[in-house]
Design a protein around this motif. Structure first.
Motif, PDB file in Angstrom:
ATOM      1  N   LYS A   1       0.816  -1.220   0.000  1.00 62.42           N
ATOM      2  CA  LYS A   1       0.000   0.000   0.000  1.00 62.42           C
ATOM      3  C   LYS A   1       0.846   1.265   0.000  1.00 62.42           C
ATOM      4  O   LYS A   1       0.332   2.350  -0.305  1.00 62.42           O
ATOM      5  CB  LYS A   1      -0.911  -0.005   1.226  1.00 62.42           C
ATOM      6  N   ASN A   2       2.110   1.124   0.360  1.00 61.82           N
ATOM      7  CA  ASN A   2       3.011   2.278   0.433  1.00 61.82           C
ATOM      8  C   ASN A   2       4.365   1.939  -0.168  1.00 61.82           C
ATOM      9  O   ASN A   2       4.857   0.826   0.004  1.00 61.82           O
ATOM     10  CB  ASN A   2       3.236   2.705   1.891  1.00 61.82           C
TER      11      ASN A   2
ATOM     12  N   ARG B   1       6.412   6.764 -10.861  1.00 60.80           N
ATOM     13  CA  ARG B   1       5.143   7.054 -11.550  1.00 60.80           C
ATOM     14  C   ARG B   1       5.208   6.753 -13.040  1.00 60.80           C
ATOM     15  O   ARG B   1       4.177   6.756 -13.711  1.00 60.80           O
ATOM     16  CB  ARG B   1       4.750   8.511 -11.313  1.00 60.80           C
TER      17      ARG B   1
ATOM     18  N   VAL C   1       2.237   1.346 -11.044  1.00 65.62           N
ATOM     19  CA  VAL C   1       2.296   2.289  -9.927  1.00 65.62           C
ATOM     20  C   VAL C   1       1.341   3.452 -10.152  1.00 65.62           C
ATOM     21  O   VAL C   1       0.537   3.804  -9.280  1.00 65.62           O
ATOM     22  CB  VAL C   1       3.732   2.819  -9.722  1.00 65.62           C
ATOM     23  N   SER C   2       1.409   4.064 -11.325  1.00 59.10           N
ATOM     24  CA  SER C   2       0.589   5.248 -11.586  1.00 59.10           C
ATOM     25  C   SER C   2      -0.902   4.922 -11.571  1.00 59.10           C
ATOM     26  O   SER C   2      -1.716   5.710 -11.076  1.00 59.10           O
ATOM     27  CB  SER C   2       0.974   5.879 -12.931  1.00 59.10           C
TER      28      SER C   2
ATOM     29  N   GLU D   1      -1.876   4.323  -7.861  1.00 56.11           N
ATOM     30  CA  GLU D   1      -1.850   5.584  -7.127  1.00 56.11           C
ATOM     31  C   GLU D   1      -3.066   6.429  -7.498  1.00 56.11           C
ATOM     32  O   GLU D   1      -3.689   7.058  -6.628  1.00 56.11           O
ATOM     33  CB  GLU D   1      -0.563   6.356  -7.420  1.00 56.11           C
TER      34      GLU D   1
ATOM     35  N   LYS E   1       4.324  16.018   0.480  1.00 55.67           N
ATOM     36  CA  LYS E   1       3.850  15.600  -0.841  1.00 55.67           C
ATOM     37  C   LYS E   1       3.412  16.778  -1.702  1.00 55.67           C
ATOM     38  O   LYS E   1       3.472  16.705  -2.933  1.00 55.67           O
ATOM     39  CB  LYS E   1       2.697  14.605  -0.684  1.00 55.67           C
TER      40      LYS E   1
ATOM     41  N   ARG F   1      -5.019   3.393  -4.147  1.00 56.57           N
ATOM     42  CA  ARG F   1      -4.655   2.115  -3.539  1.00 56.57           C
ATOM     43  C   ARG F   1      -3.155   1.998  -3.264  1.00 56.57           C
ATOM     44  O   ARG F   1      -2.691   1.002  -2.708  1.00 56.57           O
ATOM     45  CB  ARG F   1      -5.107   0.964  -4.445  1.00 56.57           C
ATOM     46  N   LEU F   2      -2.398   3.030  -3.647  1.00 49.66           N
ATOM     47  CA  LEU F   2      -0.950   3.016  -3.437  1.00 49.66           C
ATOM     48  C   LEU F   2      -0.498   4.439  -3.166  1.00 49.66           C
ATOM     49  O   LEU F   2      -0.882   5.369  -3.878  1.00 49.66           O
ATOM     50  CB  LEU F   2      -0.236   2.463  -4.677  1.00 49.66           C
ATOM     51  N   SER F   3       0.325   4.612  -2.130  1.00 50.31           N
ATOM     52  CA  SER F   3       0.848   5.932  -1.771  1.00 50.31           C
ATOM     53  C   SER F   3       2.365   5.941  -1.897  1.00 50.31           C
ATOM     54  O   SER F   3       3.030   4.982  -1.496  1.00 50.31           O
ATOM     55  CB  SER F   3       0.455   6.305  -0.337  1.00 50.31           C
ATOM     56  N   LEU F   4       2.900   7.027  -2.434  1.00 46.40           N
ATOM     57  CA  LEU F   4       4.344   7.184  -2.592  1.00 46.40           C
ATOM     58  C   LEU F   4       4.856   8.220  -1.596  1.00 46.40           C
ATOM     59  O   LEU F   4       4.239   9.271  -1.402  1.00 46.40           O
ATOM     60  CB  LEU F   4       4.683   7.621  -4.022  1.00 46.40           C
ATOM     61  N   HIS F   5       5.999   7.918  -0.976  1.00 44.26           N
ATOM     62  CA  HIS F   5       6.539   8.773   0.067  1.00 44.26           C
ATOM     63  C   HIS F   5       8.045   8.944  -0.118  1.00 44.26           C
ATOM     64  O   HIS F   5       8.718   8.080  -0.678  1.00 44.26           O
ATOM     65  CB  HIS F   5       6.283   8.167   1.446  1.00 44.26           C
TER      66      HIS F   5
END
Length: 214
Positions: free
Chosen positions: A98-99, A170, A175-176, A179, A203, A183-187
């Protein structure tokens, strides 16, 4: 000659009588049911910046990918060998994390190599040089700044490279799309080895800020 260095065998003995003993049930559960980590960490190979230690993670909690400079290359389905992309594909498509956290760190040797264009390759293959050329445009821009000290340029590129890798994440359709669906977070995160401080990327602005830990 021992099959492993003595300090590794000693560490293993401590593991078996310590952490494994207290978490034996968890390890057996993971062996039986498989792993299901919610977070993937893209980190550097540097021995001083281990994500499991920094985030005090237990077995099965983090899916960790480590490479020189914690870089993510752009999406390139060209039939070549892509270790980082393969790990990313597995984490997103199979494990369904999820991350994804791209975590850089201070005093990174890979970043230093990217800034030092006059250094000689470590081998004829110059694998590090070619790998770090992924951020060559940013390195050239930072290197040209005469208003920053060497350490300031190093920290700047360490953090810029994190934003660069997130942008490359991305470029991967898997991934894109996820996101975009929430359903997916980028940090992004940056760890200071000297002080133990963790800085987290905002962000919205891209700035690195100290999170509340109390």
């Amino acid at each position: 000659m021992p099959h492993l260095p003595d300090h590794l065998l000693a560490g293993y003995r401590n593991f078996m009588t310590g952490r494994y003993l207290t978490e034996r049930g968890r390890y057996r559960e993971l062996a039986r049911e498989g792993q299901a980590p919610e977070t993937m960490i893209v980190a550097c190979c540097d021995s001083r910046a281990a994500p499991e230690a920094i985030f005090d993670a237990g077995p099965g909690e983090l899916f960790v990918l480590r490479n020189v400079g914690n870089l993510v290359p752009p999406y390139a389905p060209d039939g070549e060998f892509h270790s980082t992309s393969a790990a990313l594909e597995f984490a997103v498509q199979s494990l369904k994390v999820k991350n994804i956290v791209v975590m850089g760190h201070g005093r990174c040797g890979g970043i230093r190599a990217a800034l030092d264009t006059n250094s000689a390759p470590l081998s004829p293959g110059d694998f590090i040089g070619k790998w770090m050329s992924l951020i060559a445009p940013a390195a050239e821009t930072v290197s040209s700044s005469t208003f920053m000290t060497a350490s300031e340029r190093q920290t700047a590129l360490e953090r810029i490279s994190i934003r660069y890798s997130i942008a490359n994440l991305r470029s991967f359709p898997c991934v894109s799309i996820l996101e975009g669906k929430g359903r997916l977070s980028l940090h992004g995160a940056w760890f200071d080895i000297s002080t133990g401080e963790l800085w987290v990327m905002n962000k919205k602005t891209g700035d690195f800020e100290r999170p509340e830990t109390a």
